[in-house]
Scaffold this active site. Sequence first.
Site, PDB file in Angstrom:
ATOM      1  N   ASP A  68      87.611  -3.851 -71.405  1.00 47.33           N
ATOM      2  CA  ASP A  68      89.267  -3.637 -71.156  1.00 47.33           C
ATOM      3  C   ASP A  68      89.454  -5.017 -70.565  1.00 47.33           C
ATOM      4  O   ASP A  68      88.850  -5.957 -70.155  1.00 47.33           O
ATOM      5  CB  ASP A  68      89.129  -2.670 -70.113  1.00 47.33           C
ATOM      6  CG  ASP A  68      88.358  -2.856 -68.712  1.00 47.33           C
ATOM      7  OD1 ASP A  68      87.277  -3.383 -68.891  1.00 47.33           O
ATOM      8  OD2 ASP A  68      88.978  -2.887 -67.489  1.00 47.33           O
ATOM      9  N   GLU A 130      86.502  -1.998 -66.122  1.00 48.68           N
ATOM     10  CA  GLU A 130      86.061  -2.999 -65.017  1.00 48.68           C
ATOM     11  C   GLU A 130      87.067  -3.491 -64.168  1.00 48.68           C
ATOM     12  O   GLU A 130      86.780  -3.613 -63.097  1.00 48.68           O
ATOM     13  CB  GLU A 130      85.368  -4.188 -65.839  1.00 48.68           C
ATOM     14  CG  GLU A 130      84.395  -4.907 -64.800  1.00 48.68           C
ATOM     15  CD  GLU A 130      85.384  -6.115 -64.534  1.00 48.68           C
ATOM     16  OE1 GLU A 130      85.067  -6.919 -63.018  1.00 48.68           O
ATOM     17  OE2 GLU A 130      86.442  -6.318 -64.802  1.00 48.68           O
TER      18      GLU A 130
HETATM   19 ZN   LIG Z   1      85.931  -9.363 -66.123  1.00 46.28          ZN
END
Ligand SMILES: [Zn+2]
Length: 385
Positions: A68, A130
């Site tokens: 992501d 994340e």
């Molecule tokens: Zn990162």
Amino acid sequence: MAMLAHIVSYDTTSDRSDLPLIDWISGWMDAHGVSWSLSHDPSGEKANLHAIIGPREAGGLAFAGHVDTVPVTGQEWTGDPFVLREQGGKLIGRGAADMKGYVACMLAAVPDLVRIKLERPVHLLFTFDEEISCDGARVAMQDALENNLLPSVCVVGEPTLMTPVIAHKGRLAARLVARGKPGHSSRPAEGVNALHALGEAMAWVAAEARRLALEGRKVEGFEPPNSTIQIGFAQGGTAINIIPERAEALLEWRNVPGDDSHAMMARMEQELEATTGRWMREADPECGLTFEVLNELPPLALAADNPLTTAVKLATGANAEEFVSYGTEGGIYQQAGMTSIVCGPGSIEQAHRPDEWIARTQLERCDAFIRDMAQRVCARSTGAA
Ligand SMILES: [Zn+2]
């Protein structure tokens, strides 16, 4: 470069599904005869992919990268962020540095990795979310533990300019709500002033911040070397002559390895419960303070003489290891029982910026690093794993 261009072309901003990219990665693994499995978020809209090259078992070495990215909205890009372009050795595109560069190197290495005679498995972990919660990493660890496929050691490829990073602080973010009782300001005894309560809590935080700076445990290598606390946002009340019914603050701890952020929060709760919470409850049992954890990331701490540190130093040619101030999934991996280090291509300076870029030379170094680490850790009879 072609691989990175392809990976960048998927818009995997954290608020979107990563499944189209994960699908493509699974196809790439199939094409090279590599086994893989998925683990999903509760909605089923996002998935981690865990591929294993060599023996399908626990142990061995993992390369881990999140797929992501942060959003491009509100940023001034000079070209399409999802079309990788090159300018004087710089490859520009969303996620180029953080951290699709590493992800591309992991994928590009697969055809070579499958040709190595591996005594221990090489794991490739691709994770979601994340940039918002690190929940992808948590789900991936749970999945690996349940299936008895937890790698021994892990290289998280956040951008460090290929320097081994062995430690970072943890972070705990929380919302503190003061629940009071409304009333007219001329009759204070009939209400409970939520802003007065929050003010006491804020004074506690200010004192705690000074205490930590003066007396907090110091871990050399961090700047500052102690855990910190701060309030970043507060609001409450509606008008000057109304007793505020509700007030809230957002606060965070950034804890050095060895300091327990939950214990630090529990102490704040306890001390305020005995003072502010008490007078609030005595005025009205419905009133009081509540704490809610918003998100958290454990700190990372790896010994400078750990075999993984040594292996990464040898593979990168770095002669020193560093500490950083930003958090990574490495703390979650470490907590799950996977010895972790952070080392990846590109600079954190570039992360999250418009016209984010990575130097082509960084990708070349990372390509060599991944192959070297796989040989070093998984192909020989002795190694970090
Ligand atoms: Zn990162």
